[in-house]
Design a protein around this motif. Structure first.
Motif, PDB file in Angstrom:
ATOM      1  N   GLN A 243     118.428  56.815 -11.494  1.00  0.00           N
ATOM      2  CA  GLN A 243     119.744  57.305 -11.081  1.00  0.00           C
ATOM      3  C   GLN A 243     119.708  58.808 -10.841  1.00  0.00           C
ATOM      4  O   GLN A 243     120.188  59.299  -9.820  1.00  0.00           O
ATOM      5  CB  GLN A 243     120.772  56.972 -12.163  1.00  0.00           C
ATOM      6  CG  GLN A 243     122.145  57.587 -11.912  1.00  0.00           C
ATOM      7  CD  GLN A 243     123.141  57.132 -12.966  1.00  0.00           C
ATOM      8  OE1 GLN A 243     123.588  55.998 -12.935  1.00  0.00           O
ATOM      9  NE2 GLN A 243     123.476  58.008 -13.892  1.00  0.00           N
TER      10      GLN A 243
ATOM     11  N   PHE B  25     117.798  59.617  -7.587  1.00  0.00           N
ATOM     12  CA  PHE B  25     118.508  59.296  -6.345  1.00  0.00           C
ATOM     13  C   PHE B  25     119.762  60.157  -6.157  1.00  0.00           C
ATOM     14  O   PHE B  25     120.172  60.413  -5.031  1.00  0.00           O
ATOM     15  CB  PHE B  25     118.848  57.810  -6.295  1.00  0.00           C
ATOM     16  CG  PHE B  25     117.725  56.973  -5.747  1.00  0.00           C
ATOM     17  CD1 PHE B  25     117.414  57.001  -4.387  1.00  0.00           C
ATOM     18  CD2 PHE B  25     116.956  56.185  -6.581  1.00  0.00           C
ATOM     19  CE1 PHE B  25     116.367  56.248  -3.880  1.00  0.00           C
ATOM     20  CE2 PHE B  25     115.906  55.430  -6.081  1.00  0.00           C
ATOM     21  CZ  PHE B  25     115.607  55.465  -4.726  1.00  0.00           C
ATOM     22  N   ILE B  26     120.365  60.580  -7.245  1.00  0.00           N
ATOM     23  CA  ILE B  26     121.513  61.490  -7.097  1.00  0.00           C
ATOM     24  C   ILE B  26     121.042  62.816  -6.488  1.00  0.00           C
ATOM     25  O   ILE B  26     121.688  63.397  -5.619  1.00  0.00           O
ATOM     26  CB  ILE B  26     122.211  61.709  -8.449  1.00  0.00           C
ATOM     27  CG1 ILE B  26     123.034  60.476  -8.817  1.00  0.00           C
ATOM     28  CG2 ILE B  26     123.110  62.944  -8.413  1.00  0.00           C
ATOM     29  CD1 ILE B  26     123.686  60.553 -10.182  1.00  0.00           C
ATOM     30  N   ARG B  27     119.891  63.273  -6.943  1.00  0.00           N
ATOM     31  CA  ARG B  27     119.358  64.510  -6.351  1.00  0.00           C
ATOM     32  C   ARG B  27     119.036  64.311  -4.879  1.00  0.00           C
ATOM     33  O   ARG B  27     119.263  65.199  -4.062  1.00  0.00           O
ATOM     34  CB  ARG B  27     118.110  64.946  -7.105  1.00  0.00           C
ATOM     35  CG  ARG B  27     118.403  65.498  -8.480  1.00  0.00           C
ATOM     36  CD  ARG B  27     117.184  66.147  -9.064  1.00  0.00           C
ATOM     37  NE  ARG B  27     117.451  66.643 -10.409  1.00  0.00           N
ATOM     38  CZ  ARG B  27     116.591  67.377 -11.100  1.00  0.00           C
ATOM     39  NH1 ARG B  27     115.444  67.711 -10.557  1.00  0.00           N
ATOM     40  NH2 ARG B  27     116.885  67.796 -12.306  1.00  0.00           N
TER      41      ARG B  27
ATOM     42  N   ARG C 248     127.630  66.451  -6.754  1.00  0.00           N
ATOM     43  CA  ARG C 248     126.676  67.425  -7.279  1.00  0.00           C
ATOM     44  C   ARG C 248     126.473  68.560  -6.273  1.00  0.00           C
ATOM     45  O   ARG C 248     126.436  69.734  -6.639  1.00  0.00           O
ATOM     46  CB  ARG C 248     125.337  66.721  -7.544  1.00  0.00           C
ATOM     47  CG  ARG C 248     124.258  67.613  -8.109  1.00  0.00           C
ATOM     48  CD  ARG C 248     123.021  66.769  -8.414  1.00  0.00           C
ATOM     49  NE  ARG C 248     122.049  67.509  -9.189  1.00  0.00           N
ATOM     50  CZ  ARG C 248     121.047  68.211  -8.665  1.00  0.00           C
ATOM     51  NH1 ARG C 248     120.920  68.273  -7.360  1.00  0.00           N
ATOM     52  NH2 ARG C 248     120.203  68.862  -9.437  1.00  0.00           N
TER      53      ARG C 248
ATOM     54  N   ALA D 183     120.512  62.207  -2.895  1.00  0.00           N
ATOM     55  CA  ALA D 183     121.786  62.119  -2.167  1.00  0.00           C
ATOM     56  C   ALA D 183     122.382  63.503  -1.952  1.00  0.00           C
ATOM     57  O   ALA D 183     122.952  63.791  -0.892  1.00  0.00           O
ATOM     58  CB  ALA D 183     122.769  61.241  -2.940  1.00  0.00           C
TER      59      ALA D 183
ATOM     60  N   LEU E 148     125.779  56.249  -6.304  1.00  0.00           N
ATOM     61  CA  LEU E 148     124.793  57.331  -6.356  1.00  0.00           C
ATOM     62  C   LEU E 148     125.039  58.343  -5.253  1.00  0.00           C
ATOM     63  O   LEU E 148     124.929  59.553  -5.467  1.00  0.00           O
ATOM     64  CB  LEU E 148     123.376  56.754  -6.226  1.00  0.00           C
ATOM     65  CG  LEU E 148     122.905  55.855  -7.356  1.00  0.00           C
ATOM     66  CD1 LEU E 148     121.475  55.413  -7.122  1.00  0.00           C
ATOM     67  CD2 LEU E 148     123.013  56.567  -8.694  1.00  0.00           C
TER      68      LEU E 148
END
Lengths: 181, 426
Positions: free
Chosen positions: A42, A45-47, B33, A49, B26
C-alpha cells in the motif's frame, strides 16, 4: 483537467492490477507477514500514485515502485516500534492446495532461513534471485554501490547456506556474486 | 540460480490471503499525499521568502511585492505567489519568459459597493514570476497589450467623460501617457509597432492601420492600408518580418487576410471566397496564428463550421499563398465562440482549440487538436495544462503562456507542449 484525471486513474488502476501480485509477493518475502506485506504494498503504490503524473515509462514505473517498496521496508525495520523482525520457531503456513509434504517442508525451511538473513541482505537476495535484477539494477534499487550489492549477496547467501546446508542449491552460489557485466 | 529462484517462488506463493488493497483508494491516497506535500513545500517556500521579505520591501519602496519560489526558463520547482489574495486574473500578457503582466480584479477591495469590473490592478514580474509588484494603482482599462519588456499599450478610460484613449507605458505600467497624432508614414519604423485604431476624429469608424512608437508616444497612420475592413484587434500580429491583418472584404463581406512583407508599405490580400456561410450578423474576421517562420494560419468561423487556411511562401521572392487545410473539419465544431482559435507550437505544429461546455462549472473547458503532416487533426493533451485555461498565447520570441481564471494560475511553456505553473494566486 477532469478527463485527464480520469485517464490517470484508469492507467494507475491498470498498472496496479498488473503489478500488485509481484509487489505484494516481494513484500512478503521481505517481511514474512502477509498483513505487513499489504501495508508495504500500500505504501509503495501510494507513493507511485502521488508521482503518477511524473512517471510514464513502464520500465521506470517498475523500478520506481520497487525502490519505494524497498525503502519503505528498510525504513520500517529501523523503527523501534515496528521491529517485526523476529525469529519464530515455526513459520505460519497455509496449504496451497497441491502441496506435497516435501514441498511444504522445503518452503518452511527456506522461509525460516530467509528470516535469519538481515533485512538489507535479504532485500538484496530478493532483488537478485526473485526479481532477477543484475548487480547494477540492484545497486540502483538499494541506493548503494555495486560492490556493496556483491558483498551483501555473498553474506546473505552465506547465512542461508549456514541454515539450509546442502539444501541450498550450490550452483546458485557460483552466480550469486557475479554481476551481469 | 534457477533452483534458488524456485525456492523464492515457492516461498512467495504460499497461499496468500486475499488482499485488501483497492486501486481507487490507493490512487486517491496518492493524490492526497501529493497535495499535502505541495502545500507543505509551498508554505515552506512562502515562509522562507517572507523571512527575507523585509529587505525586498525596502528595495521595492512603496510598491507592494509578493515573492514565490520561481526561476526563469521553466526551471522553477514551484510557482511564485501572486499578490491580491482572492482576486481573479482578468488578463495575462508577456513580453518574454521574464517579463510578465497581469491585470487582476479589484472586487474584493470594494468595501461599500460593487466596483466597475473594468477597474483592475496591473501587477507585473520582471524575473519570470519569482516576484510580483503592483504597477500603479487601480485603473479603468478596456484592454492591454504587451509591446515589449516594460512597454505596454492600453485602452484606458480618460475620465471625466466617456472617452477611451490609447495610452502607453515604458516603465512596465507604473505610469501611462496619452499619444500624440503624427503625420502619415509609409511603413512601420524600427522600434514602432503596428496597431489598429480608429482615426481620432472618427471614433466609431473601423480601425485603421497605424505605426505607434511607445518611446516618442506618437501614433501615425500608414499611407497604404489593407484592402479590408479590419478587425477590432488592437495589436497587429507580427512574425518573421511579416505583418498579418485580418478583416472582411468591404465589398462582399467575406473574411480575408492581408499580409505585408515590407513593414506595411504594401499589402497582399486574400479573401476566402470558399469560406463557409456566415450568420446574418455577417462574417467575423479570421483568427490568426503564426509561429517562427513565414507560415501562418487563419481560422475562419462560419455559422456552423470552422475552416483553417494555411499561408506558405514557396520561394523567397514571390508572395505567399493560402491553402485550405482539409482535415480541420474533423474537429468538433458544435460550439464556435469568437476569440483566439489556435496557436503554433515551437516545432511548427498548428493546434486548434475546441470549446467544451462544462455542466458543473461556469467556465468553458478546452480540448486541443494537433495538425498532422497530412493536414488531419488529432486530439492531444498538453502536459501539465488544465483544460480550463484561457487560450494559449505566444510571445514574439517564442515563449508560450496562458492563465486559468478559476484557480488563478499562470502557466508557461517553452515549446507549447509541456507546461508548468509560473505563478499562483490564493
Amino acid at each position: 483537467m477532469r478527463s485527464h484525471e480520469d485517464e490517470d486513474r484508469r492507467q494507475f488502476s491498470e498498472y496496479f492490477a498488473a503489478r500488485r501480485g509481484v509487489v505484494r509477493h516481494s513484500a512478503y518475502l521481505m517481511c514474512g507477514d502477509w498483513h505487513w506485506a499489504d501495508d508495504l504494498t500500500q505504501a509503495a503504490f501510494i507513493r507511485v500514485a502521488s508521482a503518477w503524473h511524473r512517471v510514464r515509462d513502464p520500465q521506470a514505473l517498475d523500478a520506481f515502485v520497487r525502490t519505494c517498496l524497498i525503502r519503505t521496508y528498510l525504513s520500517e525495520t529501523r523503527r523501534v516500534w515496528r521491529r517485526r523482525e523476529r525469529v519464530v520457531a515455526e513459520m505460519p503456513d497455509l496449504a496451497s492446495g497441491n502441496d506435497d509434504a516435501e514441498s511444504v517442508a522445503r518452503r518452511v525451511a527456506f522461509a525460516q532461513a530467509l528470516r535469519q538473513v538481515p533485512p538489507r541482505q535479504r532485500v538484496t537476495l530478493i532483488c537478485r534471485f526473485y526479481q532477477g535484477l543484475d548487480v547494477t539494477e540492484t545497486a540502483v534499487a538499494l541506493g548503494c554501490s555495486e560492490g556493496t550489492v556483491k558483498s551483501q549477496t555473498a553474506k546473505g547467501l552465506a547465512t542461508l547456506r549456514k541454515v539450509l546446508g546442502d539444501a541450498l542449491p550450490v550452483p546458485a552460489l557460483a552466480c550469486a556474486t557475479e554481476g551481469k557485466e | 540460480m534457477t533452483q534458488l529462484r524456485d525456492l523464492f517462488e515457492e516461498a512467495a506463493n504460499s497461499a496468500p490471503p486475499p488482499s485488501r488493497l483497492v486501486a481507487d483508494e490507493l490512487y486517491a491516497a496518492g493524490r492526497r499525499r501529493r497535495r499535502r506535500r505541495t502545500v507543505a513545500n509551498y508554505a515552506a517556500a512562502v515562509a522562507l521568502v517572507m523571512t527575507a521579505g523585509t529587505g525586498i520591501a525596502a528595495l521595492a519602496g512603496h510598491e507592494r511585492s509578493v515573492s514565490g519560489e520561481v526561476g526563469v526558463d521553466q526551471k522553477q520547482s514551484s510557482p511564485g505567489a501572486l499578490p491580491h489574495h482572492g482576486e481573479r486574473i482578468q488578463w495575462s500578457g508577456a513580453a518574454d519568459a521574464r517579463h510578465l503582466y497581469l491585470s487582476m480584479s479589484t472586487q474584493l477591495s470594494c468595501s461599500k459597493e460593487p466596483c466597475a469590473k473594468s477597474i483592475v490592478q496591473l501587477v507585473a514580474s520582471d524575473d519570470g514570476g519569482r516576484t510580483w509588484s503592483d504597477r500603479g494603482g487601480p485603473i479603468n482599462a478596456a484592454s492591454f497589450e504587451v509591446l515589449g519588456p516594460g512597454r505596454l499599450l492600453a485602452v484606458l478610460h480618460d475620465s471625466p467623460g466617456p472617452k477611451w484613449t490609447l495610452q502607453t507605458s515604458t516603465d512596465g505600467g507604473r505610469t501611462w501617457h496619452r499619444l500624440d497624432q503624427a503625420p502619415p508614414v509609409a511603413a512601420v519604423p524600427t522600434g514602432s509597432v503596428a496597431v489598429c485604431w480608429p482615426e481620432s476624429n472618427k471614433a466609431p469608424s473601423p480601425c485603421r492601420m497605424h505605426a505607434l512608437d511607445p518611446a516618442t508616444r506618437r501614433i501615425a497612420p500608414l499611407t497604404s492600408q489593407p484592402a479590408l475592413t479590419l478587425s477590432d484587434d488592437l495589436r497587429i500580429r507580427e512574425s518573421a518580418g511579416r505583418l498579418w491583418a485580418s478583416g472582411v472584404d468591404p465589398a462582399t463581406g467575406r473574411p480575408g487576410v492581408a499580409v505585408s512583407r515590407d513593414a506595411g508599405r504594401s499589402w497582399s490580400t486574400q479573401v476566402f471566397a470558399d469560406a463557409p456561410a456566415c450568420s446574418r450578423a455577417g462574417c467575423p474576421a479570421p483568427y490568426l496564428a503564426a509561429g517562427n517562420g513565414p507560415i501562418g494560419y487563419a481560422v475562419v468561423l462560419g455559422a456552423q463550421q470552422r475552416v483553417v487556411y494555411r499561408y506558405e511562401e514557396n520561394d523567397g521572392q514571390g508572395a505567399g499563398g493560402w491553402q485550405r487545410v482539409p482535415g480541420a473539419g474533423s474537429v468538433p465544431s458544435d460550439r464556435l465562440p469568437g476569440g483566439v482559435q489556435s496557436f503554433v507550437t515551437a516545432d511548427g505544429t498548428h493546434v486548434l482549440f475546441q470549446v467544451v461546455t462544462q455542466s458543473d462549472q461556469d467556465v468553458d473547458a478546452h480540448r486541443w487538436w494537433r495538425a498532422g503532416a497530412d493536414g488531419t487533426y488529432e486530439a492531444v493533451e498538453p502536459v501539465g495544462l488544465p483544460d480550463t485555461v484561457n487560450p494559449i498565447r505566444r510571445t514574439s520570441n517564442g515563449w508560450f503562456y496562458t492563465h486559468s481564471y478559476l484557480d488563478k494560475v499562470v502557466y508557461g511553456s517553452t515549446d507549447g507542449w509541456h507546461w508548468s505553473p509560473v505563478a499562483r494566486g490564493s
